[in-house]
Design an enzyme around this catalytic site. Structure first.
Site, short mmCIF file in Angstrom:
data_model
loop_
_atom_site.label_atom_id
_atom_site.label_comp_id
_atom_site.label_asym_id
_atom_site.label_seq_id
_atom_site.Cartn_x
_atom_site.Cartn_y
_atom_site.Cartn_z
N THR A 1 -16.66 15.64 -13.52
CA THR A 1 -16.36 16.66 -12.50
C THR A 1 -17.33 17.84 -12.61
OG1 THR A 1 -14.66 17.69 -13.89
CG2 THR A 1 -13.90 16.07 -12.27
N CYS B 1 -22.16 -15.21 -6.30
CA CYS B 1 -23.22 -15.55 -7.28
C CYS B 1 -23.62 -14.35 -8.14
CB CYS B 1 -24.43 -16.15 -6.58
SG CYS B 1 -25.43 -14.93 -5.69
N SER C 1 -6.78 10.63 -17.29
CA SER C 1 -5.33 10.82 -17.20
C SER C 1 -4.60 9.71 -17.95
CB SER C 1 -4.91 10.83 -15.73
OG SER C 1 -5.30 9.62 -15.11
N ILE D 1 -17.91 4.99 -12.97
CA ILE D 1 -18.74 4.05 -12.24
C ILE D 1 -20.01 4.75 -11.77
CG2 ILE D 1 -16.80 2.61 -11.53
CD1 ILE D 1 -16.65 4.21 -8.95
N ASP D 2 -20.28 5.94 -12.36
CA ASP D 2 -21.35 6.79 -11.82
C ASP D 2 -22.68 6.66 -12.57
OD1 ASP D 2 -20.89 8.25 -14.21
OD2 ASP D 2 -19.56 9.67 -13.19
N ILE E 1 -14.19 20.26 -20.58
CA ILE E 1 -14.88 19.28 -21.42
C ILE E 1 -16.27 19.76 -21.88
CG2 ILE E 1 -15.96 16.98 -21.36
CD1 ILE E 1 -13.50 16.26 -19.47
N HIS F 1 -14.96 -0.45 -15.52
CA HIS F 1 -14.66 -0.56 -14.09
C HIS F 1 -15.92 -0.74 -13.25
CE1 HIS F 1 -10.57 1.60 -14.90
NE2 HIS F 1 -10.57 0.34 -15.26
P1 NAD Z 1 -8.31 10.64 -13.34
O1 NAD Z 1 -8.82 11.27 -12.09
O2 NAD Z 1 -7.04 9.89 -13.29
O3 NAD Z 1 -8.15 11.74 -14.48
C1 NAD Z 1 -9.14 12.67 -14.76
C2 NAD Z 1 -8.58 13.66 -15.78
O4 NAD Z 1 -9.62 14.53 -16.18
C3 NAD Z 1 -7.44 14.50 -15.22
O5 NAD Z 1 -6.34 14.44 -16.10
C4 NAD Z 1 -8.03 15.94 -15.17
O6 NAD Z 1 -7.10 16.92 -15.52
C5 NAD Z 1 -9.14 15.88 -16.20
N1 NAD Z 1 -10.30 16.72 -15.90
C6 NAD Z 1 -11.04 16.75 -14.76
N2 NAD Z 1 -12.10 17.57 -14.90
C7 NAD Z 1 -12.02 18.09 -16.16
C8 NAD Z 1 -12.83 19.02 -16.90
N3 NAD Z 1 -13.93 19.56 -16.39
N4 NAD Z 1 -12.43 19.34 -18.16
C9 NAD Z 1 -11.28 18.79 -18.71
N5 NAD Z 1 -10.51 17.91 -18.06
C10 NAD Z 1 -10.88 17.56 -16.80
O7 NAD Z 1 -9.50 9.76 -13.89
P2 NAD Z 1 -9.49 8.42 -14.76
O8 NAD Z 1 -8.49 8.48 -15.86
O9 NAD Z 1 -10.91 8.16 -15.07
O10 NAD Z 1 -8.99 7.28 -13.75
C11 NAD Z 1 -9.51 7.21 -12.47
C12 NAD Z 1 -10.21 5.91 -12.08
O11 NAD Z 1 -11.09 6.24 -11.02
C13 NAD Z 1 -11.10 5.35 -13.14
O12 NAD Z 1 -10.66 4.07 -13.36
C14 NAD Z 1 -12.52 5.34 -12.56
O13 NAD Z 1 -12.97 3.99 -12.45
C15 NAD Z 1 -12.43 5.86 -11.17
N6 NAD Z 1 -13.25 7.06 -10.85
C16 NAD Z 1 -14.50 7.22 -11.36
C17 NAD Z 1 -15.26 8.35 -11.06
C18 NAD Z 1 -16.64 8.49 -11.66
O14 NAD Z 1 -17.28 7.49 -11.96
N7 NAD Z 1 -17.14 9.71 -11.89
C19 NAD Z 1 -14.74 9.35 -10.23
C20 NAD Z 1 -13.45 9.15 -9.70
C21 NAD Z 1 -12.72 8.01 -10.01
ZN ZN Z 2 -24.50 -14.63 -3.62
#
Ligand code: NAD
Ligand code: ZN
Length: 248
Positions: free
Chosen positions: A27, A131, A195, A102-103, A237, A120
């Site tokens: 984020t 394929c 989360s 996934i980024d 973070i 993921h």
């Molecule tokens: P989630 O959105 O469920 O949880 C993110 C957690 O991070 C939340 O609890 C939030 O409070 C915390 N958070 C956010 N920013 C923060 C910061 N700066 N400092 C501290 N805490 C912070 O995410 P998840 O558990 O990864 O599950 C979501 C699913 O969505 C994953 O399976 C993933 O594949 C996908 N996803 C990926 C991306 C990416 O690749 N960047 C983005 C969105 C969703």
């Molecule tokens: Zn193919």
């Protein structure tokens, strides 16, 4: 001792650290997470794999969403949190980063591919569901931009999808095996920005703790695994990890 000093001490004592990361670590790079206010789920309900397979309209909707948000992902760069983990990998203290993201930002921060375990998948390219052949998004976009034409695999004509794992889709076996192996070896597991509600992914930190690793959670909000953790830090973070690891 402050919580961050305690994390620093645990990192200092550990020899085989494994990180488990979620959307929260990205984020601060400008990519919204799923569950925070303003997160992706407040706008879109996820498209399940069965629905993607069953309907052309769902496939179109999925590409529409992808290209609506792709600019943000392309522009995103690793932040202090990613860099702190890259430092630990570089020092040989961190065995692997198991990520739900996934980024591609862990790789962009300099962590070699063999130390990033993507549970993921990856949304920075597309793959054929039959394929598995890789296709670049620029190519897909050119086709889709012509009246929302659905792209087909160049090799076999199969259905193309971003190389991510959707709800309802099987987990990637190779990544699951690698995540098991790394978890079994860990002496310190650190969950960062997840989360912890998406399984089976969120089972890895639980497994590490059961096998005797120390367990730390760094997340803005409480999680269901707080009670099994040795240390929980509810803070941002980037600042937390850069202090604990000593980088910016
Ligand atoms: P989630 O959105 O469920 O949880 C993110 C957690 O991070 C939340 O609890 C939030 O409070 C915390 N958070 C956010 N920013 C923060 C910061 N700066 N400092 C501290 N805490 C912070 O995410 P998840 O558990 O990864 O599950 C979501 C699913 O969505 C994953 O399976 C993933 O594949 C996908 N996803 C990926 C991306 C990416 O690749 N960047 C983005 C969105 C969703
Ligand atoms: Zn193919």
């Amino acid at each position: 001792m402050s919580d961050v000093d305690e994390l620093k001490r645990l990192i200092g004592e550990a020899k085989r650290i494994v990180a488990f990361t979620g959307a929260g670590i990205s984020t601060e790079s400008g990519i919204p997470d799923f569950r925070s206010p303003g997160g992706i789920w407040t706008k879109y309900r996820p498209i399940e794999f069965q629905d993607f397979l069953a309907s052309e309209e769902m496939r179109r909707e999925s590409w529409r969403r992808k290209f609506a948000t792709d600019e943000t992902m392309r522009k995103a760069e690793p932040n202090a949190g990613h860099r702190a983990l890259a430092r630990l990998v570089g020092e040989g203290k961190m065995l692997a980063v198991i990520t739900q993201n996934i980024d591609g930002l862990h790789q962009a921060s300099g962590i070699p591919d063999d130390k990033v375990i993507e549970l993921h998948g990856n949304s920075t390219y597309a793959a054929c569901l039959d394929c598995k052949r890789r296709h670049e998004l620029d190519w897909v976009k050119q086709i889709f931009d012509d009246n929302e034409t659905l792209p087909k695999c160049m090799a076999c004509g199969g259905i193309l999808k971003t190389a991510t794992i959707s709800f309802g889709q099987a987990m990637p076996e190779d990544a699951m095996d690698r995540a098991h192996d790394a978890t079994a070896e860990a002496d310190l597991m650190i969950t960062i920005g997840s989360s912890l509600v998406v399984y089976p992914a969120a089972g890895f930190p639980v497994m590490a703790k059961r096998l005797g690793a120390r367990y730390v959670i760094v997340n803005r909000e409480p999680t269901d695994q707080d009670e099994i953790a040795d240390l929980v830090i509810n803070a941002e973070i980037g600042a937390t990890l850069s202090k604990a690891v000593g980088v910016n």
